[in-house]
Motif scaffolding. Structure first.
Motif, mmCIF file in Angstrom:
data_model
loop_
_atom_site.group_PDB
_atom_site.id
_atom_site.type_symbol
_atom_site.label_atom_id
_atom_site.label_comp_id
_atom_site.label_asym_id
_atom_site.label_seq_id
_atom_site.Cartn_x
_atom_site.Cartn_y
_atom_site.Cartn_z
ATOM 1 N N VAL A 282 23.374 -3.366 -6.485
ATOM 2 C CA VAL A 282 24.071 -2.838 -5.285
ATOM 3 C C VAL A 282 22.971 -2.558 -4.229
ATOM 4 N N LYS A 283 23.339 -2.029 -3.020
ATOM 5 C CA LYS A 283 22.608 -1.589 -1.953
ATOM 6 C C LYS A 283 22.345 0.014 -2.270
ATOM 7 N N GLU A 284 21.294 0.445 -1.626
ATOM 8 C CA GLU A 284 20.745 1.907 -2.028
ATOM 9 C C GLU A 284 20.688 2.555 -0.669
ATOM 10 N N ALA B 200 26.712 -6.267 -3.193
ATOM 11 C CA ALA B 200 25.973 -5.606 -2.235
ATOM 12 C C ALA B 200 25.919 -6.258 -0.904
ATOM 13 N N THR B 201 27.068 -6.175 -0.170
ATOM 14 C CA THR B 201 27.241 -6.706 1.140
ATOM 15 C C THR B 201 26.744 -8.075 1.134
ATOM 16 N N TYR B 202 27.032 -9.065 0.129
ATOM 17 C CA TYR B 202 26.260 -10.155 -0.235
ATOM 18 C C TYR B 202 27.230 -11.463 0.484
ATOM 19 N N SER C 267 18.381 -11.519 4.420
ATOM 20 C CA SER C 267 19.478 -11.263 5.209
ATOM 21 C C SER C 267 19.969 -12.318 5.808
ATOM 22 N N ASN C 268 21.436 -12.373 6.463
ATOM 23 C CA ASN C 268 21.628 -13.597 7.156
ATOM 24 C C ASN C 268 21.895 -13.279 8.448
ATOM 25 N N SER C 269 22.103 -11.844 8.825
ATOM 26 C CA SER C 269 22.504 -11.495 10.180
ATOM 27 C C SER C 269 21.440 -12.110 11.241
ATOM 28 N N THR D 91 24.525 -6.872 12.615
ATOM 29 C CA THR D 91 24.923 -7.411 11.406
ATOM 30 C C THR D 91 26.360 -6.869 11.216
ATOM 31 N N ASP D 92 26.846 -6.909 9.726
ATOM 32 C CA ASP D 92 28.239 -6.634 9.553
ATOM 33 C C ASP D 92 28.696 -5.430 10.061
ATOM 34 N N ASP D 93 30.045 -5.475 10.583
ATOM 35 C CA ASP D 93 30.729 -4.423 11.239
ATOM 36 C C ASP D 93 30.885 -3.351 10.000
HETATM 37 N N1 GLU Z 1 26.338 -9.763 4.853
HETATM 38 C C1 GLU Z 1 24.921 -10.194 5.401
HETATM 39 C C2 GLU Z 1 24.082 -10.960 4.343
HETATM 40 O O1 GLU Z 1 24.247 -11.104 3.326
HETATM 41 C C3 GLU Z 1 24.041 -8.962 5.805
HETATM 42 C C4 GLU Z 1 24.068 -7.959 5.046
HETATM 43 C C5 GLU Z 1 23.070 -8.134 3.843
HETATM 44 O O2 GLU Z 1 22.060 -8.638 4.009
HETATM 45 O O3 GLU Z 1 23.274 -7.272 2.622
HETATM 46 O O4 GLU Z 1 22.996 -11.382 4.718
#
Ligand code: GLU
Length: 276
Positions: free
Chosen positions: A43-45, A105-107, A156-158, A195-197
């Motif tokens: 997960v993210k921290e 993780a917001t993936y 990250s993709n943003s 990045t993501d809302d």
């Molecule tokens: N959801 C986007 C991604 O997976 C940005 C957030 C992140 O990197 O966790 O790239």
């Protein structure tokens, strides 16, 4: 007559391998998370509302709760879950190297990542938006980021959505995490974080002076990453996500973590991508 020679030896070896793995020739010989009685989950921290590591070492947030629910559906109770931090830059390697069993993780599910990771879900669809440094005028849409310093989180993709996909000539400033982006924004080292809302909403609660421009321009399908090829595990996670929406848990968690954010929350089960 019993076969002899190299072919017989090969057959015997295959039979032994089948016996050892306990699945014979007909069954699946690939490891699957459905066999796990413990789970290590990435997960993210440092993303408020989604994944935060508290000073006592425990994790909290929407992703953490979703992961805990899914693990429960896979037969793994909370005391047999180990959460660990997977920043954006390490997610694919952490799965491929077996350091984690699952990532929540917001993936975002993307075509490029699908080559390396099997994704269940999405369990939520976020949308990319942009948070602007306090007092900076003239940024009302993604195109206005041309010439502006935006955060480029490694892995990250943003930032790619802005610079590569939309071909907006923003200036990428590398950082390791979104928490680091927000610190840089607060110090004036960045003009915007796009990045993501859901991520921005979590931060906006503590950085009230920053402005979200409210110009969503992508669908970010949050997937549950499992090791490439674990289709059985992926299908089981999809069943868990479906149940999480049907029994009201998803709506409860979304409201608990983001109810006060002003975001319009979608509380119906997302369209699954299919396990590949
Ligand atoms: N959801 C986007 C991604 O997976 C940005 C957030 C992140 O990197 O966790 O790239």
């Amino acid at each position: 007559m019993r076969p002899t020679g190299p072919a017989a030896a090969a057959l015997a070896a295959l039979a032994a391998a089948g016996a050892l793995s306990g699945c014979g020739f007909g069954g699946s010989e690939r490891p699957t998370i459905t066999d796990n009685d413990r789970l290590v989950i990435g997960v993210k921290e440092d993303q408020p509302g989604l994944g935060v590591k508290d000073p006592d070492g425990t994790y909290e947030g929407f992703d953490v709760d979703v992961a805990t629910y899914i693990a429960g559906e896979l037969g793994v109770p909370p005391e047999r879950i180990e959460f660990t931090t997977t920043d954006s830059s390490v997610r694919e390697d952490a799965l491929a190297e077996g350091r984690v069993d699952m990532i929540v993780a917001t993936y975002s599910i993307t075509a490029a990542r699908k080559r390396e990771v099997t994704f269940a879900g999405p369990y939520y669809v976020a949308h990319q938006d942009t948070l602007v440094r306090p007092g900076l005028p003239g940024i009302d849409g993604v195109r206005d980021l041309a010439g502006r310093r935006i955060c480029a989180v490694r892995g990250s993709n943003s930032w790619r959505r802005v610079i590569e996909e939309r071909e907006v000539a923003a200036v990428p400033v590398p950082h390791w995490t979104y928490g680091a982006c927000m610190n840089a924004l607060a110090r004036g080292g960045l003009d915007a974080v796009s990045t993501d809302d859901l991520i921005l909403a979590g931060f906006a609660a503590s950085y009230r002076s920053a402005r979200i421009i409210n110009d969503p321009f992508t669908d970010e399908k949050y997937g549950v990453g499992v090791r490439k090829g674990d289709l059985e595990g992926c299908a089981a996670v999809n069943r868990a996500i479906t149940r999480m929406y049907q029994d009201g848990t998803a709506e409860r968690l979304l409201r608990a973590w983001f109810g006060g954010s002003g975001l319009e929350l979608t509380t119906s089960v997302p369209q699954f991508e299919g396990c590949t």
